[in-house]
Scaffold this motif. Structure first.
Motif, PDB file in Angstrom:
ATOM      1  N   GLN A  48      31.065  32.695  38.131  1.00  0.00           N
ATOM      2  CA  GLN A  48      32.369  32.883  37.499  1.00  0.00           C
ATOM      3  C   GLN A  48      32.938  31.566  36.994  1.00  0.00           C
ATOM      4  O   GLN A  48      33.560  31.512  35.935  1.00  0.00           O
ATOM      5  CB  GLN A  48      33.313  33.575  38.481  1.00  0.00           C
ATOM      6  CG  GLN A  48      32.942  35.031  38.725  1.00  0.00           C
ATOM      7  CD  GLN A  48      33.497  35.553  40.031  1.00  0.00           C
ATOM      8  OE1 GLN A  48      33.148  35.068  41.105  1.00  0.00           O
ATOM      9  NE2 GLN A  48      34.374  36.547  39.943  1.00  0.00           N
ATOM     10  N   PHE A  92      40.601  33.762  33.063  1.00  0.00           N
ATOM     11  CA  PHE A  92      40.665  34.544  34.305  1.00  0.00           C
ATOM     12  C   PHE A  92      40.047  35.916  34.052  1.00  0.00           C
ATOM     13  O   PHE A  92      39.200  36.384  34.827  1.00  0.00           O
ATOM     14  CB  PHE A  92      42.116  34.708  34.764  1.00  0.00           C
ATOM     15  CG  PHE A  92      42.690  33.526  35.488  1.00  0.00           C
ATOM     16  CD1 PHE A  92      42.590  33.416  36.868  1.00  0.00           C
ATOM     17  CD2 PHE A  92      43.359  32.523  34.807  1.00  0.00           C
ATOM     18  CE1 PHE A  92      43.131  32.343  37.553  1.00  0.00           C
ATOM     19  CE2 PHE A  92      43.906  31.439  35.470  1.00  0.00           C
ATOM     20  CZ  PHE A  92      43.792  31.348  36.849  1.00  0.00           C
ATOM     21  N   GLU A  93      40.469  36.574  32.984  1.00  0.00           N
ATOM     22  CA  GLU A  93      39.939  37.896  32.649  1.00  0.00           C
ATOM     23  C   GLU A  93      38.464  37.803  32.247  1.00  0.00           C
ATOM     24  O   GLU A  93      37.650  38.636  32.658  1.00  0.00           O
ATOM     25  CB  GLU A  93      40.750  38.512  31.514  1.00  0.00           C
ATOM     26  CG  GLU A  93      42.201  38.817  31.882  1.00  0.00           C
ATOM     27  CD  GLU A  93      43.000  39.382  30.715  1.00  0.00           C
ATOM     28  OE1 GLU A  93      42.449  39.446  29.591  1.00  0.00           O
ATOM     29  OE2 GLU A  93      44.169  39.739  30.927  1.00  0.00           O
ATOM     30  N   LEU A 150      38.269  36.970  37.410  1.00  0.00           N
ATOM     31  CA  LEU A 150      38.997  36.326  38.496  1.00  0.00           C
ATOM     32  C   LEU A 150      40.464  36.742  38.485  1.00  0.00           C
ATOM     33  O   LEU A 150      40.989  37.200  37.468  1.00  0.00           O
ATOM     34  CB  LEU A 150      38.882  34.808  38.377  1.00  0.00           C
ATOM     35  CG  LEU A 150      37.464  34.252  38.557  1.00  0.00           C
ATOM     36  CD1 LEU A 150      37.383  32.815  38.068  1.00  0.00           C
ATOM     37  CD2 LEU A 150      37.025  34.355  40.007  1.00  0.00           C
ATOM     38  N   THR A 151      41.115  36.522  39.621  1.00  0.00           N
ATOM     39  CA  THR A 151      42.488  36.981  39.805  1.00  0.00           C
ATOM     40  C   THR A 151      43.460  35.810  39.818  1.00  0.00           C
ATOM     41  O   THR A 151      43.324  34.912  40.659  1.00  0.00           O
ATOM     42  CB  THR A 151      42.628  37.748  41.132  1.00  0.00           C
ATOM     43  OG1 THR A 151      41.601  38.725  41.219  1.00  0.00           O
ATOM     44  CG2 THR A 151      44.001  38.390  41.243  1.00  0.00           C
ATOM     45  N   ALA A 186      46.627  34.046  41.026  1.00  0.00           N
ATOM     46  CA  ALA A 186      47.535  34.189  42.168  1.00  0.00           C
ATOM     47  C   ALA A 186      48.740  33.294  41.944  1.00  0.00           C
ATOM     48  O   ALA A 186      48.595  32.130  41.533  1.00  0.00           O
ATOM     49  CB  ALA A 186      46.836  33.820  43.468  1.00  0.00           C
ATOM     50  N   ALA A 200      42.803  33.206  42.896  1.00  0.00           N
ATOM     51  CA  ALA A 200      42.964  33.867  44.190  1.00  0.00           C
ATOM     52  C   ALA A 200      41.681  33.840  45.009  1.00  0.00           C
ATOM     53  O   ALA A 200      41.718  33.743  46.241  1.00  0.00           O
ATOM     54  CB  ALA A 200      43.431  35.308  43.982  1.00  0.00           C
ATOM     55  N   GLU A 201      40.531  33.921  44.344  1.00  0.00           N
ATOM     56  CA  GLU A 201      39.255  33.979  45.047  1.00  0.00           C
ATOM     57  C   GLU A 201      38.806  32.628  45.605  1.00  0.00           C
ATOM     58  O   GLU A 201      37.910  32.578  46.461  1.00  0.00           O
ATOM     59  CB  GLU A 201      38.169  34.522  44.107  1.00  0.00           C
ATOM     60  CG  GLU A 201      38.306  35.987  43.740  1.00  0.00           C
ATOM     61  CD  GLU A 201      39.322  36.262  42.638  1.00  0.00           C
ATOM     62  OE1 GLU A 201      39.501  37.443  42.294  1.00  0.00           O
ATOM     63  OE2 GLU A 201      39.935  35.297  42.104  1.00  0.00           O
TER      64      GLU A 201
END
Length: 209
Positions: free
Chosen positions: A92, A107-108, A112-113, A115, A126-127
């Protein structure tokens, strides 16, 4: 010059299939930088020229070779976040370095998220098990020895908040190897993974053991 030494002057070229400079100065920690522009468009990108430069206050920095979206965003907002790139997140992280238009949200793109941060407006990954929230202290355009500027910028930021996954704290001490950080080597594709087998201890002379 001995035959067993390859000597070159960078200004005249290295004479090798690939520039060895960033393989010699390595492996290097990765500056996985999240930022956003003044309108709130998100960006996430890894930088291989990254490190920490001060304890109190903690200051980190990365170099943008060329004017990238991260630099433009950070100039607008004065903020960025650093996220630890780990072996489970390697693919990622690699996706986030794709050359895409400024309006594309990495991110998209990377699955990935974002945060919410606590102090800055820029979100973190977030990950990722470790993140720093940073406020810019200096942006410096680099220059040659003769004073001529080059199209690279050093971005320095004070770490104003730190997020650490608690499972990485062993008896209150951060376990570097447990996070499985990845580092950038040289060549077109070399990375290294840090694990406990690479650890050895060496105390400073006179230090209390």
């Amino acid at each position: 010059m001995p035959d067993d030494i390859h000597f070159y002057e960078p200004a005249n070229g290295h004479g090798l299939p690939h520039d060895p400079f960033n393989a010699i100065v390595g492996p290097r920690p990765i500056g996985w930088i999240s930022s956003q522009d003044a309108s709130g468009h998100l960006n996430l990108a890894p930088y291989s020229f990254f490190n920490a430069f001060n304890y109190i206050p903690p200051i980190i920095g990365f170099s943008s070779v060329g004017r990238k979206d991260s630099l433009n965003n950070i100039e607008q907002t004065g903020e960025f976040a650093w996220n630890l790139a780990t072996r489970p997140l390697a693919e990622q992280m690699n996706q986030s370095c794709a050359m895409v238009a400024p309006e594309v949200n990495e991110f998209e793109l990377s699955g990935l998220t974002p945060a919410a941060s606590k102090i800055i407006q820029v979100p973190r990954v977030a990950e990722s098990p470790v993140s720093f929230e940073c406020k810019v202290t200096q942006i410096i355009q680099l220059q040659r020895a003769d004073g001529n500027v080059v199209p690279s910028w050093l971005i320095l930021g004070e770490v104003v908040a730190v997020h650490i996954a608690k499972w990485l704290l062993k008896d209150g001490v951060y376990d570097t190897a447990a996070a499985e950080p990845i580092l950038r080597g040289g060549g077109p594709a070399d990375y290294f993974q840090l694990g406990p087998e690479a650890l050895f201890k060496m105390f400073r002379p006179g230090a209390v053991k």
